[in-house]
Design an enzyme around this catalytic site. Structure first.
Site, PDB file in Angstrom:
ATOM      1  N   ASP A 161       0.770  -1.157   0.010  1.00 56.11           N
ATOM      2  CA  ASP A 161      -0.020   0.097   0.011  1.00 56.11           C
ATOM      3  C   ASP A 161       0.908   1.347  -0.031  1.00 56.11           C
ATOM      4  OD1 ASP A 161      -2.287   1.565   0.565  1.00 56.11           O
ATOM      5  OD2 ASP A 161      -1.402   1.743   2.598  1.00 56.11           O
ATOM      6  N   ASP A 203      -0.079   5.152   0.676  1.00 55.24           N
ATOM      7  CA  ASP A 203      -0.378   5.995   1.754  1.00 55.24           C
ATOM      8  C   ASP A 203      -0.427   5.516   3.140  1.00 55.24           C
ATOM      9  OD1 ASP A 203      -0.144   8.557   0.524  1.00 55.24           O
ATOM     10  OD2 ASP A 203      -2.286   8.380  -0.014  1.00 55.24           O
ATOM     11  N   SER A 246      -5.059   5.146  -4.416  1.00 59.82           N
ATOM     12  CA  SER A 246      -4.850   6.612  -4.844  1.00 59.82           C
ATOM     13  C   SER A 246      -4.648   6.796  -6.302  1.00 59.82           C
ATOM     14  CB  SER A 246      -3.732   7.179  -4.177  1.00 59.82           C
ATOM     15  OG  SER A 246      -3.511   8.495  -4.662  1.00 59.82           O
ATOM     16  N   ASN A 269      -3.215   9.314  -7.400  1.00 60.08           N
ATOM     17  CA  ASN A 269      -2.011  10.291  -7.544  1.00 60.08           C
ATOM     18  C   ASN A 269      -0.934   9.292  -7.310  1.00 60.08           C
ATOM     19  OD1 ASN A 269      -3.063  12.811  -8.086  1.00 60.08           O
ATOM     20  ND2 ASN A 269      -4.292  12.341  -6.023  1.00 60.08           N
ATOM     21  N   ASP A 293      -1.782  -0.209   6.083  1.00 63.36           N
ATOM     22  CA  ASP A 293      -2.137   0.601   7.299  1.00 63.36           C
ATOM     23  C   ASP A 293      -3.346   0.732   7.463  1.00 63.36           C
ATOM     24  OD1 ASP A 293      -2.320   2.461   5.142  1.00 63.36           O
ATOM     25  OD2 ASP A 293      -2.579   3.781   6.675  1.00 63.36           O
TER      26      ASP A 293
HETATM   27  P1  B16 Z   1      -6.662  10.093  -4.349  1.00 69.23           P
HETATM   28  P2  B16 Z   1      -3.570   4.242  -0.146  1.00 69.23           P
HETATM   29  C1  B16 Z   1      -5.474   5.927  -0.492  1.00 69.23           C
HETATM   30  O1  B16 Z   1      -3.931   5.736  -0.788  1.00 69.23           O
HETATM   31  C2  B16 Z   1      -5.387   6.882   0.787  1.00 69.23           C
HETATM   32  O2  B16 Z   1      -5.255   6.241   2.169  1.00 69.23           O
HETATM   33  C3  B16 Z   1      -6.832   7.510   1.103  1.00 69.23           C
HETATM   34  O3  B16 Z   1      -6.683   8.419   2.094  1.00 69.23           O
HETATM   35  C4  B16 Z   1      -7.371   8.218  -0.325  1.00 69.23           C
HETATM   36  O4  B16 Z   1      -8.403   8.902   0.023  1.00 69.23           O
HETATM   37  C5  B16 Z   1      -7.153   7.376  -1.550  1.00 69.23           C
HETATM   38  O5  B16 Z   1      -5.903   6.920  -1.527  1.00 69.23           O
HETATM   39  C6  B16 Z   1      -7.470   7.965  -2.566  1.00 69.23           C
HETATM   40  O6  B16 Z   1      -6.548   8.969  -2.980  1.00 69.23           O
HETATM   41  O7  B16 Z   1      -7.675  11.068  -3.858  1.00 69.23           O
HETATM   42  O8  B16 Z   1      -5.291  10.462  -4.262  1.00 69.23           O
HETATM   43  O9  B16 Z   1      -6.912   9.196  -5.544  1.00 69.23           O
HETATM   44  O10 B16 Z   1      -3.571   4.186   1.230  1.00 69.23           O
HETATM   45  O11 B16 Z   1      -4.663   3.127  -0.848  1.00 69.23           O
HETATM   46  O12 B16 Z   1      -2.211   4.134  -0.822  1.00 69.23           O
HETATM   47 MG    MG Z   2      -2.871   3.316   3.226  1.00 70.14          MG
END
Ligand code: B16
Ligand code: MG
Length: 217
Positions: free
Chosen positions: A9, A11, A117, A119, A171
């Site tokens: 993962d 974030d 994400s 991003n 996480d």
């Molecule tokens: P985005 P992960 C997740 O990343 C984040 O934990 C979560 O807080 C966020 O809303 C989601 O990505 C979408 O992100 O707006 O950048 O597309 O923990 O799955 O790496």
């Molecule tokens: Mg995460």
């Protein structure tokens, strides 16, 4: 060797962008006079952007919002979030994460990203580690976000490995649930450790480096 691949993962595992998410969502919540705090922000870990907005709107008491209005709120949040991501650099790569990636590579274990994400690639580029992964599955490639296992199943497929040969590192509770639903063993950090099926409970990412070294997973 039990695991031929590790799916990380992003974030909360390899980087920490919670504060950027928090600040960007807070601006949106303030705009529509809706309560939003760090506790609510914590519930958004691993949750897709639109699902995050819906969770925030659970506390919204104003006039009903159209789909277009919701779309605009999510887009505006993302623009602010991306502005903040530009503050990231190779300095956001911690020595612990750097070492984990090096040890994993030395042992010939394939590495993928499995992130909700959209991003993910931008964050990995900012941290200077995008070339260190064999596959990147992220929010742009899936229709069902965690706790659905889609992103991890895609990452495993991209690595050419079955779930039984991959370890997921998460996480978020939603992420650990997604790993279990996909048939993956999971190493958990923080909230993910609340999920019973988590196989390796980590206090920090360095614990995983030790496990990888010791049992040569
Ligand atoms: P985005 P992960 C997740 O990343 C984040 O934990 C979560 O807080 C966020 O809303 C989601 O990505 C979408 O992100 O707006 O950048 O597309 O923990 O799955 O790496
Ligand atoms: Mg995460």
């Amino acid at each position: 060797m039990k695991y031929k691949g590790i799916i990380f993962d992003l974030d909360g595992v390899l980087c920490h962008t919670d504060m950027f998410h928090y600040k960007a969502w807070k601006e949106i919540a303030d705009r529509i006079n809706t309560p939003f705090d760090e506790e609510i922000n914590n519930q958004l870990r691993g949750v897709s952007r639109m699902d995050s907005l819906e969770k925030i709107l659970a506390n919204y008491t104003g006039e009903a919002l159209s789909d277009d209005e919701k779309e605009k709120l999510a887009t505006d949040k993302n623009e602010r979030y991306k502005e903040m991501l530009m503050q990231m650099s190779t300095e956001d790569l911690t020595p612990q994460v750097d070492e984990l990636l090096k040890v994993t590579k030395e042992l010939g274990i394939k590495m993928a990203i499995g992130s909700s994400s959209r991003n993910a690639a931008l964050i990995l580029e900012r941290m200077g580690i995008i070339d260190r992964f064999d596959a990147i599955a992220d929010g742009n490639h899936i229709t069902n976000s965690k706790p659905d296992p889609e992103v991890f199943l895609l990452a495993a497929e991209m690595l050419g490995l079955p779930p039984s040969e991959c370890l997921v590192v998460e996480d978020a509770e939603a992420g650990a649930e997604a790993a279990a639903a996909g048939g993956f063993d999971c190493a958990g950090i923080g909230d993910a450790n609340k999920v019973e099926s988590v196989k390796y409970r980590l206090n920090c990412i360095k614990d995983l480096t030790d496990i990888v070294r010791e049992i040569k997973i």
